[in-house]
Design an enzyme around this catalytic site. Structure first.
Site, short mmCIF file in Angstrom:
data_model
loop_
_atom_site.label_atom_id
_atom_site.label_comp_id
_atom_site.label_asym_id
_atom_site.label_seq_id
_atom_site.Cartn_x
_atom_site.Cartn_y
_atom_site.Cartn_z
N ASP A 194 0.87 -1.18 0.00
CA ASP A 194 0.00 0.00 0.00
C ASP A 194 0.91 1.23 0.00
OD1 ASP A 194 -3.13 0.75 1.06
OD2 ASP A 194 -1.56 2.24 1.40
N ASP A 247 -2.19 9.67 -10.30
CA ASP A 247 -2.27 8.64 -11.35
C ASP A 247 -0.87 8.34 -11.91
OD1 ASP A 247 -4.93 8.48 -11.04
OD2 ASP A 247 -5.50 9.39 -12.95
N GLU A 257 -4.70 2.47 -4.11
CA GLU A 257 -3.23 2.49 -4.10
C GLU A 257 -2.69 1.24 -3.44
OE1 GLU A 257 -5.05 3.16 -1.57
OE2 GLU A 257 -3.62 3.88 -0.06
#
Ligand code: GTP
Length: 338
Positions: free
Chosen positions: A215, A232, A258
């Site tokens: 993560d 992004d 994410e």
């Protein structure tokens, strides 16, 4: 969710069941007619195929090997057709059924196997046809033969082209459904069958594999301060980094948002930690995503190893996730493996 049962694709199942309904009805009808006309061998075969089709209608969704039954059914169906056209007492119009061969073969067996079966049975039908009509001059003219042959060839080419286009579309849809559109990595749906296969193989061979749950840290800050596009770009760059660091046999996947998941086959805990540390350090050493507040996007990683941390896939995912959140609570940008 992780069980891999062999099933027919829904389109083939629908085609097969439609055909089975007609086979059951047709076999009962023609079987009855042939009993009345005294053509007993053909009637017996037709009634047997009718009963088999009735059984297959219900069994096909439960069978562990539906593709095999599909092939058995088709060979039986076409063989009955051959018997019917070879039976001198059968009606002359029985030959019209032969034109269904290319269409049914391609719809049920796909492009390559469909083509092979269609060619074999069309060749057989042609041999039987010419044997039966060779003494009827009006059916042996070039024009009459060209009509029959060309019609069969057109049907063959059309069904082949249709199946070719359908298979291509299916592959494209499959790729779309299993690829994350932003990063191009496999998505969660793509990882699940691979994980199930890897798990089954490791259980059989007594080998290990590792799950790395990742993560990105401080990602909300990056989004908030530099905009969603910068977020992004960071996701795409992290995906590139994963691709560059991992072996072809490893499988990185975007799990959502994410969060990423990496499946590493044939590795123990030390190996998994080495890979995770490499990825963590590689991200840390890029100036890829520096937030305005000075924080940098890093990655926290939790590792679970089969079978040491659990034998079932959900247990492994849970353990990797729990360790990932330990890494977060210990200050982020670190790997927790035990
Ligand atoms: N740009 C972008 N942002 C995304 C995408 N998917 C999820 N996010 C964002 O990722 C952020 C995740 O926030 P948090 O779960 O708080 O994670 P974080 O800020 O990294 O916090 P920690 O994990 O605790 O370090 C949210 O702001 C989501 O909107 C995406 O596809 N693109």
């Amino acid at each position: 969710m992780f069980n891999q049962k062999s099933t027919l694709d829904p389109q083939r199942l629908l085609v097969l069941r439609t055909l089975l309904v007609f086979t059951i009805g047709g076999c009962l009808f023609f079987g009855g007619m042939n009993i009345a006309r005294g053509v007993y061998p053909l009637a017996a075969v037709e009634l047997a195929i009718g009963l088999f089709s009735l059984w297959l209608f219900f069994w096909i969704t439960r069978s562990p090997a539906p593709e095999r039954w599909l092939l058995i059914y088709l060979v039986l169906f076409f063989s009955t057709m051959m018997l019917a056209i070879a039976t001198p007492a059968a009606s002359a119009t029985v030959f019209v059924w032969v034109f269904l061969i290319p269409l049914i073969s391609h719809l049920l067996l796909g492009r390559k196997r469909g083509l092979i079966i269609a060619v074999v049975f069309l060749a057989l039908s042609a041999a039987i046809y010419f044997y039966r009509v060779h003494d009827q001059p009006q059916l042996m003219t070039a024009l009459a033969i060209a009509n029959v042959v060309l019609c069969a060839l057109v049907l063959m080419a059309l069904s082949f082209a249709y199946e070719h286009a359908r298979e291509k579309t299916e592959q494209q849809l499959q790729a779309l459904a299993t690829t994350d559109s932003l990063t191009g990595l496999p998505n969660r749906a793509a990882l699940q069958p691979v994980l199930a296969r890897t798990h089954a193989q490791a259980a059989r061979d007594g080998t290990r594999f590792a799950l790395l749950s990742m993560d990105l840290d401080h990602f909300k800050a990056l989004n908030d301060q530099q905009g969603h596009e910068a977020g992004d770009r960071a996701l795409v760059a992290f995906a590139e980094l994963l691709r560059a660091r991992l072996r072809a046999s490893d499988m990185p996947c975007r799990w959502g948002g994410e969060e990423f998941q990496v499946l590493v086959s044939g590795t123990d805990r030390d190996g998994a930690v080495r890979i995770a540390e490499e990825i963590r350090e590689a991200l840390e050493s890029t100036s890829l995503a520096q937030t305005e507040a000075g924080a940098q996007v890093t990655v926290s990683i939790g590792i679970a190893v089969y079978p040491d941390d659990g034998r079932a896939i959900p247990d492994l995912l849970l353990t990797a996730d729990r360790r990932l959140y330990q890494a977060k609570s210990r200050g982020r940008n670190q790997v927790v493996a035990s």
